[in-house]
Design an enzyme around this catalytic site. Structure first.
Site, short mmCIF file in Angstrom:
data_model
loop_
_atom_site.label_atom_id
_atom_site.label_comp_id
_atom_site.label_asym_id
_atom_site.label_seq_id
_atom_site.Cartn_x
_atom_site.Cartn_y
_atom_site.Cartn_z
CB ALA A 119 -0.87 -0.01 1.25
N GLY B 262 0.80 -4.98 0.97
CA GLY B 262 -0.32 -5.04 0.02
C GLY B 262 0.08 -5.64 -1.31
CD GLU C 95 -2.31 -7.54 2.66
OE1 GLU C 95 -2.00 -6.36 2.40
OE2 GLU C 95 -3.04 -7.86 3.61
CD GLU D 201 1.37 -5.40 5.63
OE1 GLU D 201 2.20 -6.27 5.99
OE2 GLU D 201 0.76 -5.46 4.55
#
Ligand code: 3HC
Ligand code: NAI
Length: 703
Positions: free
Chosen positions: A61, A102, A105, A125
């Site tokens: 992210a 992310g 992911e 994270e």
């Protein structure tokens, strides 16, 4: 466009293209979804490959978006991954270089994954005080098994793709590519093959459909909770990571996703996560110098020389040897060289014994080291770092000698911790090549490097040493020339406060305990014992001449007069058993303090934990504000980096300046005004630095 779309035969290739690391910001997310829609609408396309342009698959992210409306704007990352997973055409993730957070992911939402060897895989994270919030805690345990997945999620550590490919029965990678170069070609081939395989409408594999369980769930999770609780202490994220993984084993996939989402949102608003995100960016921002652009050419550093094989010289040399850069060490006497080299070897051998270094690496590193007593042998070094005694006269001799022999363009650095780098530079005819490189002890371990910029230090010298710092795995911060630079100038005020509080009634152990509870790795008195109380003693003697008005507690001088220099004499503020580092409160010191108070006519008072913490931390903040205003530090966040990486300030509090912003500068100044009224303290010091006062008046913050 931040995601490119191309068709190769029957396969659409979506390449995320958002430099530097293909962060999954709004535009990139949109680009992926639009690419996917295009591929689904195009009947000639039978499968899709998602990959990343440049030097990453994806770093996750886009952290810069956190806390802004863009982070939540649809398509958010979970929606993107859900769309990919729901695609009726097979989607293959082609992973190379970096797949983190992310990014990983997203790959987990694809139907197939192919990875290049050497790709760095992580769910980091937790290092930002968060947990994977786009399905990582639910899909990774299904792909890798609960235990390896929990380890990755709780530690945030990076693992090479080929290592993960060895995990028994793993479903993380369907295939390992032969190389990064052939990855795309192999991914397109795999996509084509899978399109053919599913041409009859056979369902596509989705990690969400796999079972997720542990054979001894209660016992394993109980054990994991204990371990994590002990390890995590002030960090809330690791335990929530565990809760999310437990949810993966106990709840249906969609419910598990909802649990993950809730826990992620809870963490996002914690001060710990805000602090850790601040540190992430602060650390990277530290390498940027306002007037030194990316276009400044770098000097090549292929050979290094170190002058002085003492405590610092040896540690400094090891940094370069570890990075594969040859080092020549110079000393005044052969015995000093032999001693220094012996210490370095012992240091490496201890690592070999602990299994942290292979014997052949030790041999390789020591093989890069040469020694000399003759300056002529250094002349070709691209960088020379002086680490001799802290005396201007000795530095003068060394720099004059270097000026005579070193080739043009060689960078001449000093590891001085207190001396004026401009004066040192003036001993040479090339002050533009002189810079301070202030390593911290032990220099081969401590991550901080203060780069001291002299008035005449050339921009390319600065740019070169900043780049080099990264190579030797140091976090470098630029400081201007002043006594103590950033870190030691601030720590002097902090230690002074600690002394005042002992005068007034606190014991050294009480002060240490309070600040350690706040999160410091070590309180000021334990720190003094470790570094050597004689260092502060020498500084105070110098101050007495330069600045006789500067007020200190008398206890530290009395301690030194008793020969209690710290761990090296088995006695300092604490007692130490020979060879041991455990501090034992000392009745002798308690008696000395009591007598001192009596002699000074002081009636001791009880000092609260809160007062101890506030006086210690706000002394850093006020001095930090002066340093910022004088331009000794370029940014407030640089000061935070210095304190976290060099002085054990708790990272989860973000450094002194970030912490002050968090408390509110108005409140910080209000406390300072209170302290200024204490006749036992230094009222002048507690006058808020003009910058601090101005920020309060304008309702602003440091960062
Ligand atoms: N978002 C935005 N910017 C990022 C970023 C990210 N996720 N990761 C790295 N960057 C930026 C850095 O800020 C830096 O920018 P700058 O050049 O302007 O200073 C640049 O990328 C290069 O970073 P590094 O100097 O660290 O470069 P390296 O090559 O040494 O390392 C890396 C690259 C391994 C990707 C490292 O940057 C890293 O570890 N990044 C953090 C990855 C991370 O934490 N990802 C998780 C994000 S949170 C998430 O995904 C939430 C999700 O679960 C919902
Ligand atoms: P040290 O006393 O352990 O080592 C100094 C070495 O320099 C000795 O081996 C000595 O023989 C050698 N030396 C002296 N004069 C020399 C000369 N003219 N030519 C070549 N070698 C010479 O000292 P230490 O602790 O390593 O400190 C070195 C420098 O690093 C000092 O400037 C100090 O302020 C700085 N520093 C020290 C830190 C520490 O914690 N010890 C931390 C950061 C910086």
């Amino acid at each position: 466009m931040t995601a490119e779309y191309k068709v190769q035969g029957e396969v659409a290739v979506i390449s995320m293209n958002n430099p530097p690391v293909n962060g999954l910001g709004y535009d990139t997310r949109l680009g992926i979804v639009q690419g996917l829609d295009k591929a689904l609408a195009d009947s000639s396309v039978r499968a899709v490959v998602i990959t990343g342009a440049g030097k990453a698959f994806s770093g996750g992210a886009d952290i810069r978006e956190f806390g802004t409306p863009k982070a939540l704007a649809e398509p958010n990352l979970r929606s993107v991954i859900a769309a990919v997973e729901a695609s009726e055409k097979p989607v293959v993730a082609a992973i190379h270089s970096v797949a983190m957070g992310g990014g990983l992911e997203l790959a987990l939402g694809c139907h197939y994954r192919i990875a290049a060897p050497g790709a760095q895989i992580a769910l980091p994270e937790v290092k930002l005080g968060l947990l994977p919030g786009a399905g990582g805690t639910q899909r990774l345990p299904r792909a890798l098994g609960v235990e390896p997945a929990l380890n990755m999620i709780v530690s945030g550590e990076t693992i090479k793709s080929e290592m993960l490919a060895w995990v028994p029965e793993q479903k993380l990678f369907d295939k390992m590519a032969k190389s990064a170069d052939s990855l795309l070609e192999e991914a397109v081939a795999l996509a084509g093959k899978m399109a053919a395989k599913h041409a009859d409408g056979a369902p596509l594999p989705r990690l969400r459909d796999l079972p997720c369980s542990h054979p001894q769930a209660d016992a394993y999770f109980g054990f994991a909770r204990n371990m994590i609780e002990n390890m995590a202490k002030n960090y809330p994220a690791p335990l929530k990571c565990l809760d999310a993984v437990i949810a993966a084993t106990q709840q249906k996939f969609d419910d598990g996703m909802a649990t993950e989402r809730r826990l992620f949102s809870e963490l996002m608003v914690t001060p710990e996560s805000a602090a850790l995100r601040h540190v992430f960016f602060a650390q990277r921002a530290a390498s940027k110098i306002p007037d030194v652009g990316k276009d400044v050419p770098l000097r090549e550093i292929r050979k290094v020389a170190v002058i002085g094989a003492g405590t610092m010289g040896g540690g400094i040399a090891m940094n370069f040897l570890n990075a594969g850069i040859p080092v020549t060490m110079l000393e005044v006497k052969q015995e000093a060289l032999d001693r220094g080299v012996g210490v370095m070897r012992k240091n490496y051998e201890a690592r070999v014994k602990k299994g942290r270094l292979k014997q052949d690496k030790l041999d390789e590193r020591m093989g890069l080291l040469s020694t000399t007593l003759d300056y002529a042998d250094l002349k070709d070094a691209d960088l020379v770092i002086e680490a001799v005694f802290e005396e201007m006269g000795v530095k003068e001799k060394v720099f004059k000698a270097l000026d005579e022999v070193m080739k043009d363009g060689s960078i001449l650095a000093s590891n001085t911790s207190t001396l004026d780098v401009n004066k040192i530079a003036a001993f040479t005819r090339r002050p533009q090549d002189v810079v301070g490189l202030h390593f911290f002890s032990p220099a081969n371990v401590m991550p901080l490097l203060e780069v001291v910029r002299g008035d005449k230090t050339a921009k390319d010298v600065l740019a070169t040493v900043m780049k080099l710092a990264k190579k030797i795995r140091k976090t470098a911060v630029v400081a201007g020339v002043c006594d103590g630079f950033i870190g030691n100038r601030m720590v002097e005020q902090y230690v002074r406060q600690a002394g005042f509080m002992v005068d007034e009634g606190a014991s050294p152990e009480q002060v240490d305990k309070a600040i350690e509870k706040f999160g410091f790795a070590m309180g000021p008195f334990r720190m003094g014992d470790l570094a050597g109380n004689d260092i502060g003693w020498a500084i105070r003697k110098r101050r007495a001449k330069e600045n006789p008005d500067m007020k200190y507690s008398g206890t530290a001088d009395l301690l030194c007069e008793m020969g209690r220099f710290g761990q090296k004499t088995n006695a300092g503020w604490y007692d130490y058993a020979p060879g041991k580092r455990k501090p034992i409160p000392s009745p002798v010191v308690a008696e000395m303090i009591e007598k001192y108070r009596k002699d000074q006519g002081i009636t001791p008072r009880k000092i609260s934990e809160r007062e101890i913490v506030e006086r210690l931390v706000y002394s850093l903040v006020n001095e930090g504000a002066h340093i910022l205003e004088e331009g000794i530090a370029n940014k407030a966040s640089d000061i935070d980096v210095v304190y976290i990486f060099g002085y054990g300030f708790p990272a989860w509090r973000g450094g002194p300046m970030h912490y002050a912003d968090h408390v509110g500068l108005f409140n910080v100044v209000a406390a300072m005004k209170r302290f200024a009224k204490n006749p036992m303290d230094d009222a002048r010091f507690w006058q808020p630095a003009p910058l601090l006062a101005r920020l309060v008046a304008e309702g602003k913050t440091f960062n």
